[in-house]
Design a protein around this motif. Sequence first.
Motif, PDB file in Angstrom:
ATOM      1  N   LEU A 145       0.858  -1.186   0.000  1.00  0.00           N
ATOM      2  CA  LEU A 145       0.000   0.000   0.000  1.00  0.00           C
ATOM      3  C   LEU A 145       0.890   1.230   0.000  1.00  0.00           C
ATOM      4  CD1 LEU A 145      -2.957   1.205   0.408  1.00  0.00           C
ATOM      5  CD2 LEU A 145      -2.316   1.377   2.824  1.00  0.00           C
ATOM      6  N   GLU A 146       0.639   2.129  -0.939  1.00  0.00           N
ATOM      7  CA  GLU A 146       1.373   3.390  -0.989  1.00  0.00           C
ATOM      8  C   GLU A 146       0.408   4.534  -0.725  1.00  0.00           C
ATOM      9  OE1 GLU A 146       3.883   6.141  -4.180  1.00  0.00           O
ATOM     10  OE2 GLU A 146       3.756   3.973  -4.460  1.00  0.00           O
ATOM     11  N   VAL A 147       0.821   5.459   0.135  1.00  0.00           N
ATOM     12  CA  VAL A 147       0.028   6.645   0.460  1.00  0.00           C
ATOM     13  C   VAL A 147       0.842   7.868   0.056  1.00  0.00           C
ATOM     14  CG1 VAL A 147      -1.176   7.938   2.249  1.00  0.00           C
ATOM     15  CG2 VAL A 147      -1.017   5.436   2.416  1.00  0.00           C
ATOM     16  N   ASP A 148       0.282   8.719  -0.796  1.00  0.00           N
ATOM     17  CA  ASP A 148       0.993   9.899  -1.288  1.00  0.00           C
ATOM     18  C   ASP A 148       0.292  11.181  -0.862  1.00  0.00           C
ATOM     19  OD1 ASP A 148       2.886   8.343  -2.502  1.00  0.00           O
ATOM     20  OD2 ASP A 148       2.114   8.589  -4.535  1.00  0.00           O
ATOM     21  N   ASP A 149       1.034  12.025  -0.159  1.00  0.00           N
ATOM     22  CA  ASP A 149       0.637  13.413   0.115  1.00  0.00           C
ATOM     23  C   ASP A 149      -0.714  13.525   0.817  1.00  0.00           C
ATOM     24  OD1 ASP A 149       1.372  16.066   0.087  1.00  0.00           O
ATOM     25  OD2 ASP A 149       0.459  16.498  -1.855  1.00  0.00           O
ATOM     26  N   TYR A 150      -0.953  12.661   1.816  1.00  0.00           N
ATOM     27  CA  TYR A 150      -2.209  12.729   2.554  1.00  0.00           C
ATOM     28  C   TYR A 150      -1.995  13.449   3.881  1.00  0.00           C
ATOM     29  CZ  TYR A 150      -6.450  11.614   5.041  1.00  0.00           C
ATOM     30  OH  TYR A 150      -7.611  11.731   5.754  1.00  0.00           O
ATOM     31  N   ALA A 151      -2.778  14.497   4.125  1.00  0.00           N
ATOM     32  CA  ALA A 151      -2.677  15.287   5.356  1.00  0.00           C
ATOM     33  C   ALA A 151      -3.697  14.801   6.375  1.00  0.00           C
ATOM     34  CB  ALA A 151      -2.897  16.766   5.063  1.00  0.00           C
ATOM     35  N   PHE A 157      -6.482  21.944  14.587  1.00  0.00           N
ATOM     36  CA  PHE A 157      -6.038  22.643  13.380  1.00  0.00           C
ATOM     37  C   PHE A 157      -4.541  22.437  13.096  1.00  0.00           C
ATOM     38  CE2 PHE A 157      -9.495  25.106  15.362  1.00  0.00           C
ATOM     39  CZ  PHE A 157     -10.478  24.887  14.413  1.00  0.00           C
ATOM     40  N   LYS A 158      -4.025  21.326  13.538  1.00  0.00           N
ATOM     41  CA  LYS A 158      -2.659  20.944  13.204  1.00  0.00           C
ATOM     42  C   LYS A 158      -2.706  19.663  12.385  1.00  0.00           C
ATOM     43  CE  LYS A 158      -0.699  23.057  17.368  1.00  0.00           C
ATOM     44  NZ  LYS A 158       0.124  22.853  18.593  1.00  0.00           N
ATOM     45  N   TYR A 159      -1.675  19.417  11.606  1.00  0.00           N
ATOM     46  CA  TYR A 159      -1.701  18.261  10.710  1.00  0.00           C
ATOM     47  C   TYR A 159      -0.325  17.629  10.588  1.00  0.00           C
ATOM     48  CZ  TYR A 159       0.332  21.260   7.050  1.00  0.00           C
ATOM     49  OH  TYR A 159       1.147  22.093   6.327  1.00  0.00           O
ATOM     50  N   VAL A 160      -0.343  16.382  10.177  1.00  0.00           N
ATOM     51  CA  VAL A 160       0.867  15.657   9.827  1.00  0.00           C
ATOM     52  C   VAL A 160       0.613  15.001   8.479  1.00  0.00           C
ATOM     53  CG1 VAL A 160       0.131  13.582  11.075  1.00  0.00           C
ATOM     54  CG2 VAL A 160       2.556  13.935  10.578  1.00  0.00           C
ATOM     55  N   VAL A 161       1.627  14.947   7.627  1.00  0.00           N
ATOM     56  CA  VAL A 161       1.471  14.455   6.263  1.00  0.00           C
ATOM     57  C   VAL A 161       2.108  13.078   6.122  1.00  0.00           C
ATOM     58  CG1 VAL A 161       1.968  14.880   3.829  1.00  0.00           C
ATOM     59  CG2 VAL A 161       1.450  16.797   5.343  1.00  0.00           C
ATOM     60  N   ILE A 162       1.337  12.157   5.556  1.00  0.00           N
ATOM     61  CA  ILE A 162       1.867  10.852   5.155  1.00  0.00           C
ATOM     62  C   ILE A 162       2.156  10.940   3.666  1.00  0.00           C
ATOM     63  CG2 ILE A 162       1.487   8.369   5.079  1.00  0.00           C
ATOM     64  CD1 ILE A 162       1.515   9.476   7.902  1.00  0.00           C
TER      65      ILE A 162
END
Length: 225
Positions: A145-151, A157-162
């Motif tokens: 499984l590949e995950v691209d540019d998912y926030a 109101f804070k985020y982390v990107v996979i």
Amino acid sequence: MKKNYLKSIAICALGMLLTNCEGEDGINGINGLDGENGIDGIAGINGENGVGFDELTQFGSITITFEGIRPDDVAFLDTAEFKYTAIEGDQLDENSSVEVSDSEISFDAVRFLSAPDDVYQETLVELDLDITNPGQDDEAIDFSLEVDDYAIISDDFKYVVIDDGEFSNTDAGVTNFVITNYSFNEDTHNLVFSFSFDVAGDSNETGNDLSISGEVDIIVLEEVP
């Protein structure tokens, strides 16, 4: 002089008469009845449905759930449905395909989070599932499984990107890999299954252990030789 005197007496008498004749206030009348409520107006007719993305969503979706802890030690639980398929002819072999042979069946699927374009909407998941000797005692599964540019956006109101996260059941950092409820209908080409696995902290962007699970319900296509 006498006439003026008599005239004054007459005026005073008339004033006293008018004063004494003034009546008392009468009793207030009874309030009138309230009027009846008016009849509600007729609701307007619903408008026609707008133009959608039916051609991009006709091949089903992949729903992914991420559960873990952000780099700032805040826990998160996030679920997203990736339901858009790029349908260019030269992309279908990667975006929604199946290949069947005597000993192996292989699935490739890519689903976008939003209507795909090559600048602003490239958030996607890509999965590859290869089953060797399906249904046999020596059945073997390769899954990635590949995950691209998912926030992953939290309530604060804070985020982390996979991003560029590619996870395989053969990776050292992936544990507890499970596939359940697998089925593939060769007539409708409907592929359904569930999966889950854990990713060690040093193998994902959060820096902490990450659990990923998903529900796959898609249509895959087979190219004519």
